[in-house]
Design a protein around this motif. Structure first.
Motif, PDB file in Angstrom:
ATOM      1  N   VAL A 164      -4.536  -6.438  -4.239  1.00  0.00           N
ATOM      2  CA  VAL A 164      -4.339  -5.399  -5.160  1.00  0.00           C
ATOM      3  C   VAL A 164      -4.693  -4.099  -4.297  1.00  0.00           C
ATOM      4  O   VAL A 164      -5.998  -3.886  -3.829  1.00  0.00           O
ATOM      5  N   THR A 165      -3.944  -3.071  -4.861  1.00  0.00           N
ATOM      6  CA  THR A 165      -4.297  -1.971  -4.073  1.00  0.00           C
ATOM      7  C   THR A 165      -3.751  -0.771  -4.664  1.00  0.00           C
ATOM      8  O   THR A 165      -2.875  -0.850  -5.425  1.00  0.00           O
ATOM      9  N   ASP A 166      -4.139   0.379  -4.640  1.00  0.00           N
ATOM     10  CA  ASP A 166      -3.781   1.556  -4.997  1.00  0.00           C
ATOM     11  C   ASP A 166      -3.304   2.492  -4.121  1.00  0.00           C
ATOM     12  O   ASP A 166      -3.139   3.701  -4.370  1.00  0.00           O
ATOM     13  N   GLY A 167      -3.143   1.993  -3.027  1.00  0.00           N
ATOM     14  CA  GLY A 167      -2.675   2.724  -1.661  1.00  0.00           C
ATOM     15  C   GLY A 167      -3.907   3.368  -0.808  1.00  0.00           C
ATOM     16  O   GLY A 167      -3.591   3.325   0.310  1.00  0.00           O
ATOM     17  N   GLU A 168      -4.890   3.602  -1.407  1.00  0.00           N
ATOM     18  CA  GLU A 168      -6.049   3.866  -0.624  1.00  0.00           C
ATOM     19  C   GLU A 168      -7.000   2.851  -0.700  1.00  0.00           C
ATOM     20  O   GLU A 168      -7.728   2.610   0.538  1.00  0.00           O
ATOM     21  N   ARG A 169      -7.248   2.078  -1.615  1.00  0.00           N
ATOM     22  CA  ARG A 169      -8.165   1.065  -1.715  1.00  0.00           C
ATOM     23  C   ARG A 169      -7.519  -0.353  -1.518  1.00  0.00           C
ATOM     24  O   ARG A 169      -6.594  -0.515  -2.720  1.00  0.00           O
ATOM     25  N   THR A 170      -7.908  -1.399  -1.061  1.00  0.00           N
ATOM     26  CA  THR A 170      -7.045  -2.630  -1.241  1.00  0.00           C
ATOM     27  C   THR A 170      -8.176  -3.684  -1.406  1.00  0.00           C
ATOM     28  O   THR A 170      -9.075  -3.709  -0.191  1.00  0.00           O
ATOM     29  N   VAL A 171      -7.947  -4.824  -2.304  1.00  0.00           N
ATOM     30  CA  VAL A 171      -8.688  -5.995  -2.318  1.00  0.00           C
ATOM     31  C   VAL A 171      -7.982  -7.233  -2.216  1.00  0.00           C
ATOM     32  O   VAL A 171      -6.626  -7.044  -2.660  1.00  0.00           O
ATOM     33  N   THR A 198      -7.005  -5.864 -18.977  1.00  0.00           N
ATOM     34  CA  THR A 198      -8.061  -5.684 -18.434  1.00  0.00           C
ATOM     35  C   THR A 198      -8.114  -4.086 -18.072  1.00  0.00           C
ATOM     36  O   THR A 198      -9.108  -3.332 -18.173  1.00  0.00           O
ATOM     37  N   CYS A 199      -6.909  -3.595 -17.729  1.00  0.00           N
ATOM     38  CA  CYS A 199      -6.691  -2.369 -17.355  1.00  0.00           C
ATOM     39  C   CYS A 199      -7.049  -1.325 -18.694  1.00  0.00           C
ATOM     40  O   CYS A 199      -7.395  -0.421 -18.677  1.00  0.00           O
ATOM     41  N   ALA A 200      -6.842  -1.952 -20.011  1.00  0.00           N
ATOM     42  CA  ALA A 200      -7.252  -1.097 -21.118  1.00  0.00           C
ATOM     43  C   ALA A 200      -8.591  -0.902 -21.454  1.00  0.00           C
ATOM     44  O   ALA A 200      -9.370  -0.313 -22.271  1.00  0.00           O
ATOM     45  N   CYS A 201      -9.622  -1.900 -20.404  1.00  0.00           N
ATOM     46  CA  CYS A 201     -10.952  -1.941 -20.558  1.00  0.00           C
ATOM     47  C   CYS A 201     -11.669  -1.259 -19.334  1.00  0.00           C
ATOM     48  O   CYS A 201     -13.073  -1.567 -19.187  1.00  0.00           O
ATOM     49  N   ALA A 202     -11.012  -0.800 -18.461  1.00  0.00           N
ATOM     50  CA  ALA A 202     -11.717  -0.551 -17.166  1.00  0.00           C
ATOM     51  C   ALA A 202     -11.804   0.824 -16.859  1.00  0.00           C
ATOM     52  O   ALA A 202     -10.962   1.549 -17.333  1.00  0.00           O
ATOM     53  N   PRO A 203     -12.847   1.163 -16.048  1.00  0.00           N
ATOM     54  CA  PRO A 203     -12.912   2.562 -15.546  1.00  0.00           C
ATOM     55  C   PRO A 203     -11.623   2.940 -14.849  1.00  0.00           C
ATOM     56  O   PRO A 203     -11.149   4.204 -15.059  1.00  0.00           O
ATOM     57  N   ASP A 204     -11.078   2.327 -14.101  1.00  0.00           N
ATOM     58  CA  ASP A 204      -9.595   2.703 -13.636  1.00  0.00           C
ATOM     59  C   ASP A 204      -8.690   1.556 -13.275  1.00  0.00           C
ATOM     60  O   ASP A 204      -9.147   0.361 -13.270  1.00  0.00           O
ATOM     61  N   PRO A 205      -7.380   1.808 -13.160  1.00  0.00           N
ATOM     62  CA  PRO A 205      -6.709   0.375 -13.167  1.00  0.00           C
ATOM     63  C   PRO A 205      -6.740  -0.350 -11.967  1.00  0.00           C
ATOM     64  O   PRO A 205      -6.428  -1.473 -11.983  1.00  0.00           O
ATOM     65  N   TRP A 206      -7.236   0.057 -11.106  1.00  0.00           N
ATOM     66  CA  TRP A 206      -7.266  -0.723  -9.985  1.00  0.00           C
ATOM     67  C   TRP A 206      -8.556  -1.831 -10.109  1.00  0.00           C
ATOM     68  O   TRP A 206      -8.421  -3.042  -9.808  1.00  0.00           O
ATOM     69  N   VAL A 207      -9.676  -1.244 -10.524  1.00  0.00           N
ATOM     70  CA  VAL A 207     -10.750  -2.305 -10.919  1.00  0.00           C
ATOM     71  C   VAL A 207     -10.154  -3.102 -12.226  1.00  0.00           C
ATOM     72  O   VAL A 207     -10.200  -4.450 -12.181  1.00  0.00           O
ATOM     73  N   SER A 231       1.098   4.114  -8.613  1.00  0.00           N
ATOM     74  CA  SER A 231       0.660   2.837  -9.395  1.00  0.00           C
ATOM     75  C   SER A 231      -0.173   1.787  -8.611  1.00  0.00           C
ATOM     76  O   SER A 231      -0.002   1.991  -7.303  1.00  0.00           O
ATOM     77  N   VAL A 232      -0.976   1.281  -9.351  1.00  0.00           N
ATOM     78  CA  VAL A 232      -1.399  -0.070  -8.560  1.00  0.00           C
ATOM     79  C   VAL A 232      -0.488  -1.112  -8.342  1.00  0.00           C
ATOM     80  O   VAL A 232       0.268  -1.356  -9.243  1.00  0.00           O
ATOM     81  N   VAL A 233      -0.438  -1.526  -7.225  1.00  0.00           N
ATOM     82  CA  VAL A 233       0.350  -2.692  -6.787  1.00  0.00           C
ATOM     83  C   VAL A 233      -0.391  -3.964  -6.543  1.00  0.00           C
ATOM     84  O   VAL A 233      -1.283  -4.147  -5.785  1.00  0.00           O
ATOM     85  N   GLU A 277       0.928  -1.127   0.093  1.00  0.00           N
ATOM     86  CA  GLU A 277      -0.179  -0.132   0.012  1.00  0.00           C
ATOM     87  C   GLU A 277       0.796   1.378  -0.062  1.00  0.00           C
ATOM     88  O   GLU A 277       0.760   2.108  -0.623  1.00  0.00           O
ATOM     89  N   LYS A 278       1.925   1.301   0.763  1.00  0.00           N
ATOM     90  CA  LYS A 278       2.554   2.491   0.701  1.00  0.00           C
ATOM     91  C   LYS A 278       3.606   2.549  -0.359  1.00  0.00           C
ATOM     92  O   LYS A 278       3.639   3.574  -0.891  1.00  0.00           O
ATOM     93  N   LEU A 279       3.833   1.427  -1.166  1.00  0.00           N
ATOM     94  CA  LEU A 279       4.449   1.633  -2.428  1.00  0.00           C
ATOM     95  C   LEU A 279       3.613   2.056  -3.474  1.00  0.00           C
ATOM     96  O   LEU A 279       4.243   2.733  -4.402  1.00  0.00           O
ATOM     97  N   ALA A 280       2.438   1.691  -3.482  1.00  0.00           N
ATOM     98  CA  ALA A 280       1.378   2.151  -4.452  1.00  0.00           C
ATOM     99  C   ALA A 280       1.280   3.605  -4.248  1.00  0.00           C
ATOM    100  O   ALA A 280       1.206   4.509  -5.073  1.00  0.00           O
TER     101      ALA A 280
END
Lengths: 266, 266, 266
Positions: free
Chosen positions: A176-183, A209-218, A165-167, A157-160
């Motif tokens: 799967v985390t963007d730093g704020e949201r983690t799944v 999937t990132c090419a087709c998603a509303p945001d990279p985390w999703v 970046s999403v990590v 999460e800290k790295l993201a």
């Protein structure tokens, strides 16, 4: 699962992949060439392995997404990686960095440090590799993870957050985390790590999937959920890692977007 | 099917392949290395992946046929391609050009244009790639065909005539033409395009059959008919593209020369 | 089987592999990348394909064993081969040389001659390749063996003695010799040679077992016995070379160390 995640957004992303067949430029290692290309095809995306500096940037302008994987590194390939990654960054095309065995050698650490300048949309790796980047201290022993994905959730999460970046930390449970949201994505089959370069193929699928998603985390959650579901389905009929691989490709091919609901709702 | 085609000539060619086990030098892309080698082995031929300029020409003097595939292009490989193709041409050894994604980048267009100087015995490609060569205008979006093989039959025939090469346009129906004679080969399985680099492997098989055929047009028909038949057989037991691949290799291995009669007679 | 062989030593070696998961650095050809990595994983070892001179020596200091395979040779790779092999030699890490098609071209003969200076722990090859080294006269026609393994047993023993290496001659029966002690390993499936690069993967497995064996001769016997047993098991369910490969990986994965007793006792 975090309550921030929209299950519908994941299912919609999987649906858009099937509609658009995103073209993923893969600058990836020799071990992963076959499995990454076949996995993208099975998952309703389209691979293009184009790495040389003579055409890597031009190809990135056509691609829907780019994946850069350092598994079998050499100077001419690193040139192509920079060309594709910088083009992707400049044009707002999602690009995924897979820092294979980054902790193993100085050459890998230097290459990853240099590639981070192009601000990867997603970094997908195992726990040891993420830790090696996070701590800038080599700890890996090759491509296997000797650390646990959940145990390094905080570092991920800290790295993201630090990189923007999403990590994705792959493991028995994927983080799967963007730093704020983690799944946390659960599922799959315990023999999946024995399919060589399946992680590299996963990175390519994250790009798709990132090419087709509303945001990279999703986007990243969608790819990892697709693999978790397909791995589970495949595991039921496979007698070992050899038969698991074709079964996994079949499962991805036959997977319906709604199949991801049960994975994401866990 | 054209009435010009001798079904017996096709069956005989398949028989000669089994007797001679032709050695095919493959300068082919990284994605196709595994599947092309295994497909040649399964189809009773023998692969030799030898690409470097230090030995590519020497190897071509030993080989029964050569295939040159531009899938994962780079300058050192292009050097080896020219060495092998010119040696094959000078010695009358059949060589097959597979212009993967030739429409995608300038580097590919230039490389293919230069390789055509060695007068390939056969060009095997999808419709977009053949069109890109025929019109010298890039139209592809990577390795997928966005055009239909039958729709460009006329362009394929003109290209074959202009170059003095056999042209194979792969698709749901394959078009095989030497400019004067054209055969349409039907069969296969709709999931075959999802086996990555199967087209590249097909090019290698065309090289093998051309080494054993009375002429390259019969040779190319033999290879495409073998794949159409094996794909159909494999498709009956496969549940997706993952299991289709090993099933296809098994079907090629178990195929009898006479099995090609029903495909060629359609 | 020679009475010099301790069956328990072979079984123990197989057991140690499962405990240690030896990391095998593979500088291997493009065709073998996928199958060698997957075979190592299935056989409870761990692959690391790292070839470039920028990191090949450093990686060898981390690896449990090294395999060097000349299948798809080029100058930058040869540099990496020397770096890894000399490091392995200096540090007493076992390294395996696989001289693919050494008889086919001058470049291969020169490269193998130069690599022999690093005194390989094991040379694993088919009969034609061993003969080509033994006689320093090219006799091969690519990667297929046109000679019989048992027929050249004497040459293999003399070569092993001369070089101080264990020599493994693969074939329907494998000959494993250190010059003084020779074991013949029987088993497997007649379709195994149709799995492309399975010999290359076998070399990688020999490296893994040598890292866990009391001596390289026992290590090499362990690897060949494991493949002979797994090939037999896989052959019972496979309908051709396509399905043989995943079945072989499954059989290696499910193999128990004690399964090797029946092979070694033949």
């Amino acid at each position: 699962m975090t309550s921030d995640l929209s299950v519908d957004a994941v299912v919609d992303t999987a649906r858009v992949v099937r509609q658009r067949t995103p073209l993923v430029q893969c600058i990836t290692n020799y071990v992963s060439m076959d499995v990454a290309a076949n996995l993208l095809n099975a998952a309703h995306a389209s691979p293009a392995m184009v790495h040389d500096v003579n055409e890597a940037a031009e190809m990135a302008t056509i691609a829907s997404a780019v994946t850069v994987n350092i598994g079998t590194l050499s100077p001419p390939w690193v040139e192509g990686m920079h060309a594709a990654a910088s083009t992707a960054h400049d044009r707002g095309i999602p690009w995924v960095l897979d820092p294979v065995a980054v902790g193993a050698t100085a050459y890998r650490r230097e290459t990853v440090t240099a590639l981070l300048a192009h601000r990867p949309t997603v970094i997908r790796a195992n726990a040891s590799e993420i830790l090696a980047i996070a701590t800038s201290q080599g700890a890996g022993r090759g491509v296997d993870s000797t650390d646990d994905s959940i145990a390094i959730r905080h570092e991920a999460e800290k790295l993201a957050e630090a990189l923007g970046s999403v990590v994705v930390v792959s493991g028995a449970t994927d983080v799967v985390t963007d730093g704020e949201r983690t799944v946390l994505v659960e599922g799959g089959d315990p023999r999946m790590p024995l399919i060589s370069a399946l992680g590299c193929a996963a990175s390519a699928l994250v790009a798709a999937t990132c090419a087709c998603a509303p945001d990279p985390w999703v986007g990243a959650v969608t790819a990892m959920a697709a693999l978790a579901d397909a791995g589970e389905v495949a595991g039921r009929s496979a007698s070992g890692p050899g038969t698991l691989r074709p079964a996994l490709l079949d499962a991805l091919y036959l997977q319906q977007p709604d199949d991801l609901r049960k994975v994401v709702r866990r």
